[in-house]
Write a protein that holds these residues in place. Sequence first.
Motif, short mmCIF file in Angstrom:
data_model
loop_
_atom_site.label_atom_id
_atom_site.label_comp_id
_atom_site.label_asym_id
_atom_site.label_seq_id
_atom_site.Cartn_x
_atom_site.Cartn_y
_atom_site.Cartn_z
N SER B 197 0.80 -1.25 0.00
CA SER B 197 0.00 0.00 0.00
C SER B 197 0.82 1.28 0.00
N ILE B 198 1.77 1.40 -0.90
CA ILE B 198 2.41 2.71 -1.08
C ILE B 198 2.41 3.04 -2.58
N ARG B 199 2.85 4.25 -2.91
CA ARG B 199 2.80 4.70 -4.29
C ARG B 199 3.74 3.86 -5.16
N LEU B 200 3.23 3.43 -6.30
CA LEU B 200 4.04 2.64 -7.23
C LEU B 200 4.75 3.58 -8.20
N LEU B 201 6.07 3.51 -8.21
CA LEU B 201 6.84 4.36 -9.12
C LEU B 201 7.08 3.65 -10.45
N GLY B 202 7.21 2.33 -10.40
CA GLY B 202 7.43 1.63 -11.66
C GLY B 202 7.73 0.15 -11.47
N VAL B 203 7.69 -0.55 -12.59
CA VAL B 203 7.90 -1.99 -12.59
C VAL B 203 8.97 -2.31 -13.64
N VAL B 204 9.91 -3.14 -13.26
CA VAL B 204 10.97 -3.51 -14.20
C VAL B 204 10.93 -5.02 -14.41
N PRO B 205 10.85 -5.45 -15.66
CA PRO B 205 10.79 -6.89 -15.90
C PRO B 205 12.17 -7.54 -15.76
N GLU B 206 12.17 -8.81 -15.44
CA GLU B 206 13.41 -9.60 -15.45
C GLU B 206 13.99 -9.50 -16.85
N ASP B 207 15.29 -9.31 -16.94
CA ASP B 207 15.91 -9.12 -18.25
C ASP B 207 17.36 -9.61 -18.19
#
Lengths: 100, 270
Positions: B197-207
């Motif tokens: 429950s906090i602000r989502l800044l971003g998501v990075v995929p496995e790479d």
Amino acid sequence: MASFLERLIGRRDPSSAELARERLKLVLVTDRSDLSPDKLERMQGEIIQVIRKYLEIDETEVAIKLEQRDRKTYLVADVPLEQDRIYKPPPKTDEDEAKP
Amino acid sequence: MGARVITITSGKGGVGKTTATANLAVSLATLNKKVVCVDADIGLRNLDVVMGLENRIVYDLVDVVEGRCKLRQAMVKDKRVPDLYLLPAAQTRDKTAVSPQDMVALTDQLREDYDLILIDSPAGIEWGFRNALAPADEVIVITNPEVSAVRDADRIIGLIEAEERRIPVSLMINRVKPEMVRRGDMLSVNDVMEILSIRLLGVVPEDQEILISSNKGTPLTLEDHKTPAGEAFLNIARRVTGENVPLISLDQKGGVLRRLARMFGSSDST
């Protein structure tokens, strides 16, 4: 066969992600409150004692738990009152037993 | 006041703090920001090798704190981008060589001349974390969609929220495998958000390109070719600068949204 039947009636094993989510929720309740399941159980016992001074309650159905809403933890208590007591015979006491 | 100081932390080690710091720093510099990244992991320095600047270190953070050199002398300039500097950690000292007050004083010296100061925090919740947190205006918590990492992220968020001064915290979910999420074998972005429950800044995929880039000492965001993780880091950097870059869910079941997103030229990742 059992799993086939389970699937037929819409029941299935939870996925590993679902397990992860449920386990995390439970462990975080303890982490955030610093209240172990054991302490919670003892507290529940004491709370029941206090309530019983004022109300007749159905102890078997009491549920006191910590719940997360956003980043806050709430102590939530479900305490059903004993409502059908009028229809039940009064609990037997030693005195009753002693009567002829 | 000048620069914003952003601390990148996680609680658990190995979730990608250093890689994220390096890639965000490079991205922000390519967006024409003046950036310094500070390796606050005294005794276990790594930001230098991930950035490929390890051979150019003369002085380090502890030298500055103990007065053996000027701050300018310790800063290593990354020549591949316009305005990016690294302030390396000391490798031969332990973390008690620096105090939270030292970190505040040091970043205050830098604030005037830069736009962004990124601090790569060490893992854990003790001294090194306290040092990294002390000067922070904002914190980015990094986690992986994995029970231990999410639990530690929760602990770190709790500690930051318990600080007297209010420090805004946002979350970066790193190393998401959309395929596993779709199979129900990895926590989804929504699952993690529901729990933390906090602000989502971003998501990075496995790479896999991430490992290759740290082998070479060239952060992905410096490469000419596009990579899923590199694009995700660039999007996050743009959000850090205040740009409104929409989040696109990695774990859409139908995949329609993802295809649409690709059609319109935005990345598969967020």
